[in-house]
Scaffold this motif. Structure first.
Motif, PDB file in Angstrom:
ATOM      1  N   ARG A   1     -15.517 -13.219 -10.445  1.00 31.92           N
ATOM      2  CA  ARG A   1     -15.527 -12.185 -11.482  1.00 31.92           C
ATOM      3  C   ARG A   1     -16.536 -12.529 -12.584  1.00 31.92           C
ATOM      4  O   ARG A   1     -17.253 -11.654 -13.083  1.00 31.92           O
ATOM      5  CB  ARG A   1     -14.131 -12.053 -12.084  1.00 31.92           C
ATOM      6  CG  ARG A   1     -13.091 -11.453 -11.137  1.00 31.92           C
ATOM      7  CD  ARG A   1     -11.755 -11.347 -11.815  1.00 31.92           C
ATOM      8  NE  ARG A   1     -10.742 -10.823 -10.905  1.00 31.92           N
ATOM      9  CZ  ARG A   1      -9.548 -11.348 -10.740  1.00 31.92           C
ATOM     10  NH1 ARG A   1      -9.193 -12.414 -11.437  1.00 31.92           N
ATOM     11  NH2 ARG A   1      -8.671 -10.814  -9.890  1.00 31.92           N
TER      12      ARG A   1
ATOM     13  N   LEU B   1     -20.028 -11.772 -11.273  1.00 23.76           N
ATOM     14  CA  LEU B   1     -20.259 -10.328 -11.222  1.00 23.76           C
ATOM     15  C   LEU B   1     -20.588  -9.767 -12.606  1.00 23.76           C
ATOM     16  O   LEU B   1     -21.574  -9.031 -12.776  1.00 23.76           O
ATOM     17  CB  LEU B   1     -19.023  -9.627 -10.652  1.00 23.76           C
ATOM     18  CG  LEU B   1     -18.846  -9.666  -9.130  1.00 23.76           C
ATOM     19  CD1 LEU B   1     -17.477  -9.157  -8.746  1.00 23.76           C
ATOM     20  CD2 LEU B   1     -19.921  -8.821  -8.451  1.00 23.76           C
TER      21      LEU B   1
ATOM     22  N   CYS C   1     -24.294  -8.395 -13.805  1.00 21.71           N
ATOM     23  CA  CYS C   1     -24.448  -7.005 -14.231  1.00 21.71           C
ATOM     24  C   CYS C   1     -25.019  -6.932 -15.654  1.00 21.71           C
ATOM     25  O   CYS C   1     -25.825  -6.039 -15.973  1.00 21.71           O
ATOM     26  CB  CYS C   1     -23.111  -6.279 -14.152  1.00 21.71           C
ATOM     27  SG  CYS C   1     -22.569  -5.933 -12.457  1.00 21.71           S
TER      28      CYS C   1
ATOM     29  N   LEU D   1     -20.235 -13.375  -2.869  1.00 18.31           N
ATOM     30  CA  LEU D   1     -18.782 -13.363  -2.989  1.00 18.31           C
ATOM     31  C   LEU D   1     -18.188 -14.254  -1.908  1.00 18.31           C
ATOM     32  O   LEU D   1     -18.621 -14.218  -0.754  1.00 18.31           O
ATOM     33  CB  LEU D   1     -18.228 -11.943  -2.832  1.00 18.31           C
ATOM     34  CG  LEU D   1     -18.410 -10.981  -4.009  1.00 18.31           C
ATOM     35  CD1 LEU D   1     -17.623  -9.703  -3.752  1.00 18.31           C
ATOM     36  CD2 LEU D   1     -17.959 -11.601  -5.320  1.00 18.31           C
TER      37      LEU D   1
ATOM     38  N   ASP E   1     -12.630  -5.414  -9.010  1.00 20.79           N
ATOM     39  CA  ASP E   1     -13.434  -6.380  -9.760  1.00 20.79           C
ATOM     40  C   ASP E   1     -14.883  -5.913  -9.864  1.00 20.79           C
ATOM     41  O   ASP E   1     -15.506  -6.007 -10.935  1.00 20.79           O
ATOM     42  CB  ASP E   1     -13.371  -7.749  -9.088  1.00 20.79           C
ATOM     43  CG  ASP E   1     -11.990  -8.380  -9.187  1.00 20.79           C
ATOM     44  OD1 ASP E   1     -11.207  -7.945 -10.059  1.00 20.79           O
ATOM     45  OD2 ASP E   1     -11.691  -9.287  -8.403  1.00 20.79           O
ATOM     46  N   VAL E   2     -15.447  -5.434  -8.747  1.00 18.66           N
ATOM     47  CA  VAL E   2     -16.836  -4.955  -8.775  1.00 18.66           C
ATOM     48  C   VAL E   2     -16.942  -3.701  -9.642  1.00 18.66           C
ATOM     49  O   VAL E   2     -17.865  -3.556 -10.456  1.00 18.66           O
ATOM     50  CB  VAL E   2     -17.331  -4.682  -7.344  1.00 18.66           C
ATOM     51  CG1 VAL E   2     -18.726  -4.062  -7.365  1.00 18.66           C
ATOM     52  CG2 VAL E   2     -17.343  -5.964  -6.529  1.00 18.66           C
ATOM     53  N   ARG E   3     -15.981  -2.784  -9.505  1.00 17.84           N
ATOM     54  CA  ARG E   3     -16.004  -1.556 -10.302  1.00 17.84           C
ATOM     55  C   ARG E   3     -15.893  -1.889 -11.807  1.00 17.84           C
ATOM     56  O   ARG E   3     -16.616  -1.322 -12.647  1.00 17.84           O
ATOM     57  CB  ARG E   3     -14.864  -0.635  -9.894  1.00 17.84           C
ATOM     58  CG  ARG E   3     -14.874   0.691 -10.655  1.00 17.84           C
ATOM     59  CD  ARG E   3     -13.627   1.510 -10.397  1.00 17.84           C
ATOM     60  NE  ARG E   3     -13.529   1.939  -9.006  1.00 17.84           N
ATOM     61  CZ  ARG E   3     -12.658   1.464  -8.125  1.00 17.84           C
ATOM     62  NH1 ARG E   3     -11.794   0.528  -8.518  1.00 17.84           N
ATOM     63  NH2 ARG E   3     -12.625   1.902  -6.894  1.00 17.84           N
TER      64      ARG E   3
ATOM     65  N   PRO F   1     -25.364   0.576 -10.102  1.00 18.33           N
ATOM     66  CA  PRO F   1     -24.847  -0.032  -8.855  1.00 18.33           C
ATOM     67  C   PRO F   1     -25.903  -0.132  -7.762  1.00 18.33           C
ATOM     68  O   PRO F   1     -25.808  -0.986  -6.884  1.00 18.33           O
ATOM     69  CB  PRO F   1     -23.701   0.899  -8.464  1.00 18.33           C
ATOM     70  CG  PRO F   1     -23.962   2.176  -9.179  1.00 18.33           C
ATOM     71  CD  PRO F   1     -24.647   1.814 -10.452  1.00 18.33           C
TER      72      PRO F   1
ATOM     73  N   LEU G   1     -27.407  -3.586  -7.491  1.00 22.28           N
ATOM     74  CA  LEU G   1     -26.505  -4.713  -7.253  1.00 22.28           C
ATOM     75  C   LEU G   1     -26.303  -4.878  -5.746  1.00 22.28           C
ATOM     76  O   LEU G   1     -25.962  -3.925  -5.048  1.00 22.28           O
ATOM     77  CB  LEU G   1     -25.155  -4.487  -7.939  1.00 22.28           C
ATOM     78  CG  LEU G   1     -24.089  -5.572  -7.720  1.00 22.28           C
ATOM     79  CD1 LEU G   1     -24.550  -6.904  -8.284  1.00 22.28           C
ATOM     80  CD2 LEU G   1     -22.765  -5.154  -8.347  1.00 22.28           C
TER      81      LEU G   1
ATOM     82  N   ILE H   1     -24.186  -7.145  -2.905  1.00 19.56           N
ATOM     83  CA  ILE H   1     -23.073  -8.079  -2.673  1.00 19.56           C
ATOM     84  C   ILE H   1     -23.350  -8.823  -1.371  1.00 19.56           C
ATOM     85  O   ILE H   1     -23.491  -8.212  -0.309  1.00 19.56           O
ATOM     86  CB  ILE H   1     -21.733  -7.335  -2.591  1.00 19.56           C
ATOM     87  CG1 ILE H   1     -21.472  -6.565  -3.893  1.00 19.56           C
ATOM     88  CG2 ILE H   1     -20.599  -8.318  -2.305  1.00 19.56           C
ATOM     89  CD1 ILE H   1     -21.349  -7.431  -5.117  1.00 19.56           C
TER      90      ILE H   1
ATOM     91  N   LEU I   1     -16.708  -0.813  -1.116  1.00 17.35           N
ATOM     92  CA  LEU I   1     -17.729  -1.287  -2.043  1.00 17.35           C
ATOM     93  C   LEU I   1     -19.002  -0.444  -1.932  1.00 17.35           C
ATOM     94  O   LEU I   1     -19.629  -0.100  -2.937  1.00 17.35           O
ATOM     95  CB  LEU I   1     -18.041  -2.757  -1.774  1.00 17.35           C
ATOM     96  CG  LEU I   1     -16.946  -3.769  -2.171  1.00 17.35           C
ATOM     97  CD1 LEU I   1     -17.326  -5.156  -1.716  1.00 17.35           C
ATOM     98  CD2 LEU I   1     -16.715  -3.752  -3.677  1.00 17.35           C
TER      99      LEU I   1
ATOM    100  N   VAL J   1     -23.095   0.176  -4.433  1.00  8.97           N
ATOM    101  CA  VAL J   1     -23.749  -1.109  -4.271  1.00  8.97           C
ATOM    102  C   VAL J   1     -24.188  -1.281  -2.828  1.00  8.97           C
ATOM    103  O   VAL J   1     -23.725  -0.576  -1.932  1.00  8.97           O
ATOM    104  CB  VAL J   1     -22.815  -2.259  -4.689  1.00  8.97           C
ATOM    105  CG1 VAL J   1     -22.336  -2.060  -6.106  1.00  8.97           C
ATOM    106  CG2 VAL J   1     -21.625  -2.364  -3.737  1.00  8.97           C
TER     107      VAL J   1
END
Length: 891
Positions: free
Chosen positions: A690, A693, A697, A718, A731-733, A743, A746, A748, A769, A774
């Motif tokens: 977290r 992330l 961002c 991750l 968590d991503v949101r 997004p 980004l 992942i 996701l 993303v």
């Protein structure tokens, strides 16, 4: 004179009664004998049909397995003609073809042995062995050898057709099993479908390889014929097959591999030889992977259809045999019953009267010990005997109940038996409440005691009871001067079974594993379930560790055996940890803890093995706990920072960076390898994820304010634990919404093995996701289990080639061709390809040449803080405007 007549009359009555009964006895014997004979003929006919069906099914399976062997042999030879070694061939086709060839050859031999005596197939089998021997000696004449295999295949196909036709004729003549006739027709259709798919696949293989125009025309003809044969064979399958099998047929044809293979076949079949495209091995590779999967699925459906027909024939034979046995037994029983009846009727009716008189005399004196009079003779005597017997039984019951009450045996079962009349009713009502109350309390106490000490799913002892048993074992071993051992079995892959088949299947696998463990231990050893996927085996009376070692390896083997549950076959592995105490100086809690540490080491080393506890494991545990504690404090105090390693396009245009976490501690940097394993052992890794992330961002938003960095994207790694958690999407949101980051910039990153090992849950989370906007990247591609056949199933936008692939391709031309094939396949699926670990000019040139979209490595730039990234981007942007795509790498 009258006396003589009275003495003769009973004899005449007996004679007439016997004669009267013998007449129907003879009739029953004749009828039963004829019926039994007819049933015997029916059973023999059913057995003959079953043999024909079994032979037809076996020859059909032989044809399928022989086709698989032929296809693997041809594919290996074709791959070698293209210059690929065994590794390249396996990567191209998405499977280990050499292993498949060995497996199918062994399967052919097994089916040939099953067909003994071979009969008309004997020359065909001899020819097969000759062709194999020739190929093993010198495969130079590939065309001739493949022609020989084709002739053997054709002969087996003809034999299978003849055997199936013979079975169908026999079933049609029988007329008693429409289901068997339907199953045989379904098997015929399935066999025709597999032949049609094989014809298509062979024709496509011939079109890929260079060939003369006449060979191309013949391949087109075979391809069109294969299309027609498949359409004919599939006609009516939905009406013939059982629902489960019909759904499997439809799923096979709806599968992506089947649709793509069929579409390509129809397209090429419509072309003239002059219109055919040039062979493109990279473009055809996914088609061949799909064709192989399609052939396997059609083979499985055909084998299933053969098994259905075989089972129906066996059931028909079993039914006929059972009917024969029932008819014979019924005839014998009827004859025996009639004879017994004649003998009973012929006996004198005076004997029941004498017995009644004797019994009445004894009863009048209060003697209840005499047995009840036998109920025989005329109906009136039977009724009197039955009534007298009931009176005696009731008196005995009252006597027994009074005796039980006299000694306060309220739990005696005799008190539950009612006695007719007012006396019995009062007696029963007076004790039923008390006895039931006591019984209920005892049952409740036993149930609670069992549930408190045993696992409800397996019935084994639970952790608390196991610990108590271990303490008792240690005490006994100290007295006897012997050792004890604890084997902790941690199941590998149980979560995958639960995710794939559901909790009920997972529980069934746990129960099956418990049974297997109990079968492997000695009498007196203890097996317990101490967790959801953990078992413990307690062994005492040890003089050395040799027996424990043998047991540990045996448990690994038996747990790994497949568990068959209906149509599902589940597999789990076992990571076994062993802790021993041969000196009697350990306690139960320490042994269980040490065995758990050893099991964790076995799982870390790959699972499916046994590991023994040593002192270093405990030291490592203490160290990891200390690192976790300090890392948690560092996270709270802002000691974690991000470094960035740039990612560039082949023309050295900056496109983004990978965010890498560092720990600033005691004036220096701690790299991830020194603290991430400790974080991954607990939920701390999710907190670290977290942080990364949110921080990444925030950097994206900051870069968006600068024209030189406003189009850069950032990649965040991750962990597998974070991806599979319930909070990963939130968590991503939250990170995107809290920072306002775009997004689309980004990425992942997830390692390949996490996705493949947990494809269902991981795929669901990755799809959610991607719905946020993303992009998903599969990191370390090529180090796990993914092949070209699996690449299309990955829910990803980017694949990052592992450094080992690039290094190997730079050293070996064959590996370079495989790398080019992987890149081409990824591009065909719409994926971006990133080459990691670029450290030499040769590797950089190779990555550009095979078509990689982005580059990353120490040759270009090492990871560093954000200012270093900005300086790197500024340097590149200052050099790029006056140069073209052939820019030299940054030195």
């Amino acid at each position: 004179m009258s006396v003589s007549r009275r003495r003769r009359r009973p004899a005449r009555v007996r004679t007439r009664l016997v004669a009267l009964v013998l007449v129907p006895v003879v009739g029953v014997a004749v009828f039963g004998g004829r019926e039994a004979l007819e049933r015997a003929r029916t059973a023999g006919h059913a057995a003959a049909i079953e043999r024909k069906v079994d032979r037809a099914s076996t020859v059909t399976e032989l044809r399928l397995t022989l086709a698989g062997e032929t296809f693997a042999t041809a594919a290996i030879a074709t791959g070698r003609r293209f210059g690929l070694d065994e590794t390249g061939i396996s990567a191209l086709f998405g499977t280990d073809l050499a292993a498949r060839e060995r497996r199918d050859r062994a399967g052919v031999d097994r089916l040939v042995r099953r067909l003994h005596p071979l009969g008309s197939l004997a020359p065909v089998v001899a020819r097969l062995h000759a062709v194999r021997a020739a190929f093993d000696r010198d495969p130079g004449d590939l065309a001739g050898l493949l022609a020989g295999m084709s002739s053997v295949q054709a002969a087996v196909t003809n034999a299978g057709t003849d055997a199936l036709a013979s079975a169908q004729d026999a079933a049609a003549r029988d007329g008693s099993s429409p289901r068997l006739r339907r199953d045989l027709i379904l098997l015929d259709r399935a066999d025709a479908a597999t032949i049609a798919v094989g014809v298509q696949t062979d024709a496509l293989g011939q079109l890929i390889a260079p060939a003369a125009p006449a060979d191309v025309q013949r391949s087109l003809t075979e391809l069109r014929e294969g299309l027609g044969l498949l359409a004919t064979a599939q006609d009516g399958v939905d009406q013939l097959a059982p629902p489960v099998l019909a759904r499997a047929w439809r799923a096979t044809e709806r599968a992506t591999a089947s649709v793509r293979t069929q579409a390509y076949a129809e397209h090429v079949a419509a072309l003239a030889p002059s219109e055919l495209p040039r062979p493109d091995l990279a473009a055809i590779a996914p088609l061949f992977s799909g064709a192989m999967a399609r052939m396997d699925r059609y083979d499985d459906l055909t084998v299933t259809s053969a098994a259905v027909a075989r089972a129906t024939a066996a059931a028909l034979r079993h039914t006929a045999t059972d009917h024969m046995r029932v008819a014979s037994a019924l005839a014998v029983a009827l004859i025996a019953a009639a004879l017994a009846l004649a003998f009973a009727i012929a006996r004198s009716i005076g004997r029941p009267l004498t017995a009644l008189a004797d019994h009445a005399a004894a009863l009048s004196t209060g003697d209840l010990s005499l047995p009840a009079p036998a109920p025989r003779g005329p109906r009136e005597l039977v009724e009197v005997s039955a009534t007298l017997g009931e009176v005696v039984e009731n008196l005995r019951l009252v006597e027994a109940q009074v005796g039980a009450l006299a000694v306060a045996r309220v739990d005696d079962p005799i008190l539950d038996r009612p006695v007719p009349g007012r006396l019995g009713s009062l007696l029963h009502d007076s004790v039923i409440g008390l006895s039931q109350s006591i019984s209920d309390r005892e049952q409740l106490a036993r149930r609670l005691a069992f549930e408190a000490s045993h696992d409800p799913l397996t019935g084994l002892r639970n952790r608390a009871t196991a610990a108590q048993s271990l303490r008792e074992s240690i005490a006994r071993s100290r007295r006897d001067g012997r050792g004890v051992a604890v084997l902790l079995i941690d199941l590998d892959g149980l979560k995958r079974v639960n995710d794939t088949y559901g909790r009920d299947t997972g529980d069934a696998v746990v129960r099956a594993t418990a049974t297997r463990l109990c079968e492997q231990v000695r009498e007196g050893d203890v097996v317990a379930r101490i967790g959801g996927d953990e078992f413990a085996v307690l062994v005492e009376g040890l003089e050395s560790g040799d027996d424990v070692a043998e047991l540990a390896h045996r448990l690994v083997r038996v747990v790994a055996e497949p568990v068959v549950l209906g149509l599902a076959v589940s597999r789990v592995g076992a990571s076994v940890g062993v802790a021993m105490d041969l000196d009697g100086d350990s306690d139960a809690e320490s042994l269980l803890r040490d065995a758990g540490l050893a099991a964790g080491r076995a799982k870390t080393d790959g699972g499916g093995r046994a590991a023994w506890f040593d002192a270093a494991m405990y030291s490592e545990l203490v160290h990891r706990a200390e690192v976790e504690r300090e890392l948690r404090a560092g996270l709270d105090h802002g000691e974690l920072v991000l470094h960035f390693q740039p990612v560039v396009a082949p023309g050295l245009r900056p496109v983004g960076a990978e965010a890498l976490i560092r720990w600033e501690r005691d004036g220096g940097l701690v790299f991830p390898g020194d603290f991430i394993p400790a974080a991954e052992a607990s939920d701390l890794i999710i907190d670290v994820g977290r942080f990364v992330l949110h921080e990444a961002c925030r950097r994206l938003v900051r870069w968006g304010r600068d024209a030189s960095t406003d189009d850069l994207e950032v990649a965040v790694n991750l962990s597998g634990r974070h991806l599979l958690s319930l909070t990963v999407v939130d968590d991503v949101r939250d990170a995107l919404e809290a920072t306002g980051a775009d997004p689309a910039r980004l990425v992942i990153e997830i390692t390949e093995t996490v996705v493949v090992d947990n494809l269902v849950l991981a795929g669901e989370h990755l799809d959610r996701l991607r719905a946020l906007g993303v992009r998903i990247a599969i990191d370390d591609f090529g180090t796990g289990y993914t092949s070209l056949a699996h690449l299309r199933r990955l829910p990803a936008d980017v694949i990052k080639l592992d450094r080992s692939l690039v290094v190997a391709a730079a050293d070996e031309p064959a590996d370079a061709r495989v790398l080019e094939l992987v890149v081409g396949t990824a591009h065909a699926l719409g994926m971006t390809v990133v080459a990691e670990g670029i450290e030499t000019d040769h590797q950089l040139e190779l990555a550009r040449r095979v078509g990689c979209d982005q580059l990353q490595g120490y040759l270009l730039a090492r990871p560093g803080p954000e200012p270093a990234l900005r300086a790197f981007v500024a340097a590149l942007l200052g050099a790029i405007p006056t140069t073209g795509p052939g820019n030299p790498p940054l030195r």
